[in-house]
Design an enzyme around this catalytic site. Structure first.
Site, PDB file in Angstrom:
ATOM      1  N   PHE A  43      23.150 -36.107  51.141  1.00 17.86           N
ATOM      2  CA  PHE A  43      23.420 -35.354  49.908  1.00 17.86           C
ATOM      3  C   PHE A  43      23.634 -36.343  48.762  1.00 17.86           C
ATOM      4  O   PHE A  43      24.326 -37.355  48.932  1.00 17.86           O
ATOM      5  CB  PHE A  43      24.656 -34.476  50.091  1.00 17.86           C
ATOM      6  CG  PHE A  43      24.824 -33.436  49.021  1.00 17.86           C
ATOM      7  CD1 PHE A  43      23.936 -32.382  48.909  1.00 17.86           C
ATOM      8  CD2 PHE A  43      25.873 -33.531  48.120  1.00 17.86           C
ATOM      9  CE1 PHE A  43      24.091 -31.419  47.908  1.00 17.86           C
ATOM     10  CE2 PHE A  43      26.039 -32.564  47.124  1.00 17.86           C
ATOM     11  CZ  PHE A  43      25.145 -31.513  47.020  1.00 17.86           C
ATOM     12  N   PHE A  78      30.978 -34.523  53.938  1.00 19.16           N
ATOM     13  CA  PHE A  78      31.928 -33.836  54.820  1.00 19.16           C
ATOM     14  C   PHE A  78      31.690 -34.210  56.283  1.00 19.16           C
ATOM     15  O   PHE A  78      32.624 -34.234  57.086  1.00 19.16           O
ATOM     16  CB  PHE A  78      31.808 -32.319  54.646  1.00 19.16           C
ATOM     17  CG  PHE A  78      32.848 -31.535  55.384  1.00 19.16           C
ATOM     18  CD1 PHE A  78      34.150 -31.449  54.906  1.00 19.16           C
ATOM     19  CD2 PHE A  78      32.530 -30.885  56.567  1.00 19.16           C
ATOM     20  CE1 PHE A  78      35.122 -30.734  55.596  1.00 19.16           C
ATOM     21  CE2 PHE A  78      33.494 -30.156  57.257  1.00 19.16           C
ATOM     22  CZ  PHE A  78      34.796 -30.090  56.775  1.00 19.16           C
ATOM     23  N   GLU A  79      30.437 -34.522  56.637  1.00 22.58           N
ATOM     24  CA  GLU A  79      30.097 -34.874  58.022  1.00 22.58           C
ATOM     25  C   GLU A  79      30.299 -36.354  58.332  1.00 22.58           C
ATOM     26  O   GLU A  79      30.194 -36.779  59.489  1.00 22.58           O
ATOM     27  CB  GLU A  79      28.643 -34.495  58.316  1.00 22.58           C
ATOM     28  CG  GLU A  79      28.381 -33.009  58.418  1.00 22.58           C
ATOM     29  CD  GLU A  79      28.360 -32.294  57.080  1.00 22.58           C
ATOM     30  OE1 GLU A  79      28.743 -31.107  57.023  1.00 22.58           O
ATOM     31  OE2 GLU A  79      27.954 -32.923  56.065  1.00 22.58           O
ATOM     32  N   THR A 107      30.002 -29.050  43.211  1.00 21.09           N
ATOM     33  CA  THR A 107      30.643 -28.081  44.099  1.00 21.09           C
ATOM     34  C   THR A 107      31.975 -27.599  43.536  1.00 21.09           C
ATOM     35  O   THR A 107      32.741 -28.400  42.975  1.00 21.09           O
ATOM     36  CB  THR A 107      30.866 -28.685  45.506  1.00 21.09           C
ATOM     37  OG1 THR A 107      31.658 -27.802  46.274  1.00 21.09           O
ATOM     38  CG2 THR A 107      31.546 -30.035  45.446  1.00 21.09           C
ATOM     39  N   HIS A 109      34.448 -26.601  45.301  1.00 21.26           N
ATOM     40  CA  HIS A 109      35.549 -27.014  46.173  1.00 21.26           C
ATOM     41  C   HIS A 109      35.589 -28.537  46.322  1.00 21.26           C
ATOM     42  O   HIS A 109      35.899 -29.093  47.373  1.00 21.26           O
ATOM     43  CB  HIS A 109      35.443 -26.341  47.546  1.00 21.26           C
ATOM     44  CG  HIS A 109      34.115 -26.518  48.213  1.00 21.26           C
ATOM     45  ND1 HIS A 109      32.968 -25.935  47.775  1.00 21.26           N
ATOM     46  CD2 HIS A 109      33.781 -27.229  49.316  1.00 21.26           C
ATOM     47  CE1 HIS A 109      31.959 -26.277  48.572  1.00 21.26           C
ATOM     48  NE2 HIS A 109      32.424 -27.061  49.503  1.00 21.26           N
ATOM     49  N   PHE A 134      35.715 -47.668  53.322  1.00 19.56           N
ATOM     50  CA  PHE A 134      35.518 -46.447  52.541  1.00 19.56           C
ATOM     51  C   PHE A 134      34.564 -46.712  51.389  1.00 19.56           C
ATOM     52  O   PHE A 134      34.909 -47.372  50.415  1.00 19.56           O
ATOM     53  CB  PHE A 134      36.866 -45.948  52.016  1.00 19.56           C
ATOM     54  CG  PHE A 134      36.822 -44.563  51.439  1.00 19.56           C
ATOM     55  CD1 PHE A 134      37.005 -43.459  52.252  1.00 19.56           C
ATOM     56  CD2 PHE A 134      36.592 -44.357  50.090  1.00 19.56           C
ATOM     57  CE1 PHE A 134      36.973 -42.169  51.729  1.00 19.56           C
ATOM     58  CE2 PHE A 134      36.554 -43.076  49.553  1.00 19.56           C
ATOM     59  CZ  PHE A 134      36.748 -41.979  50.381  1.00 19.56           C
ATOM     60  N   ARG A 148      28.584 -47.010  39.666  1.00 18.45           N
ATOM     61  CA  ARG A 148      29.241 -47.560  40.867  1.00 18.45           C
ATOM     62  C   ARG A 148      28.257 -47.847  41.999  1.00 18.45           C
ATOM     63  O   ARG A 148      28.652 -48.323  43.050  1.00 18.45           O
ATOM     64  CB  ARG A 148      30.321 -46.581  41.334  1.00 18.45           C
ATOM     65  CG  ARG A 148      31.526 -46.527  40.406  1.00 18.45           C
ATOM     66  CD  ARG A 148      32.392 -45.294  40.658  1.00 18.45           C
ATOM     67  NE  ARG A 148      33.607 -45.310  39.850  1.00 18.45           N
ATOM     68  CZ  ARG A 148      33.663 -45.008  38.560  1.00 18.45           C
ATOM     69  NH1 ARG A 148      32.553 -44.667  37.925  1.00 18.45           N
ATOM     70  NH2 ARG A 148      34.804 -45.057  37.895  1.00 18.45           N
TER      71      ARG A 148
END
Length: 203
Positions: A43, A78-79, A107, A109, A134, A148
């Site tokens: 994504f 999210f995955e 999104t 959310h 991360f 970035r």
């Protein structure tokens, strides 16, 4: 009266810094011999591909071999934690690099996803003992993400790779040091041998 002169302070500072250096354990930026897993979200691929190229470049420049790098692609950020944990639990990798891009405008959310991704990656690292770097961008706009991912603010994928190299080496350095328990057992055994030898000598 205690000497608090500037010279005394400088001497004390030098001694303290030397003691700190001797006590410090830090990971080297040398990826040679280490294995890495990279989990990257599809994504916002325009951004995540740039992060992936930066991370891969960072590992190769640090001495990693191509055969020691595994890349997993997942649908979205999210995955990422789930895939990262799957890799970490194999115990085949010295560090995992997590790459993704979340944009607030994409999104409704956004905040929920950001929190879950961050929590999941942190939890995976803590529970598996394998360092996770991360490299998930959390930006308000596409322009911020581009900055970035190799433009004005460097490449966060590259930075995540360097963090993974350092943490992978640090983990090895710590695990190779004898624990306080093993040191205590060694001292106990040494005392026991010494005591036994002393008794035999008296006999």
């Amino acid at each position: 009266m205690k000497d608090i002169s500037p010279q005394r302070h400088r001497d004390g500072k030098n001694v303290t810094e030397e003691k700190i250096r001797k006590k410090t354990v830090a990971g080297k930026l040398n990826a040679s011999g280490l294995r890495f897993g990279i989990v990257v979200s599809r994504f916002n691929e325009f951004i995540t591909d740039r992060l992936l190229r930066g991370a891969y470049d960072g590992l190769i420049r640090s001495g990693a071999e191509e055969r020691d790098i595994k890349i997993l692609r997942v649908p979205g950020s999210f995955e990422v934690p789930s895939a990262a944990r799957t890799l970490a639990e194999t115990k085949k990798y010295d560090a995992i690099i997590c790459l993704g891009c979340l944009l607030r405008g994409d999104t409704a959310h956004y905040d929920v996803i950001v929190n879950e991704v961050t929590r999941g990656i942190g939890q995976s690292a803590q529970e598996t003992g394998v360092p996770h770097a991360f490299g998930v961008l959390t930006c308000d706009t596409l322009e911020q993400a581009i900055d970035r991912a190799g433009l004005k603010m460097g490449n966060k994928g590259f930075e995540a790779a360097l963090a993974a190299v350092e943490m992978g080496n640090l983990r090895k350095a710590i695990s190779s040091q004898p624990s306080a328990l093993s040191q205590s057992k060694t001292k106990t055994k040494t005392r026991a041998r010494a005591s036994s030898s002393f008794k035999k000598g008296k006999a």
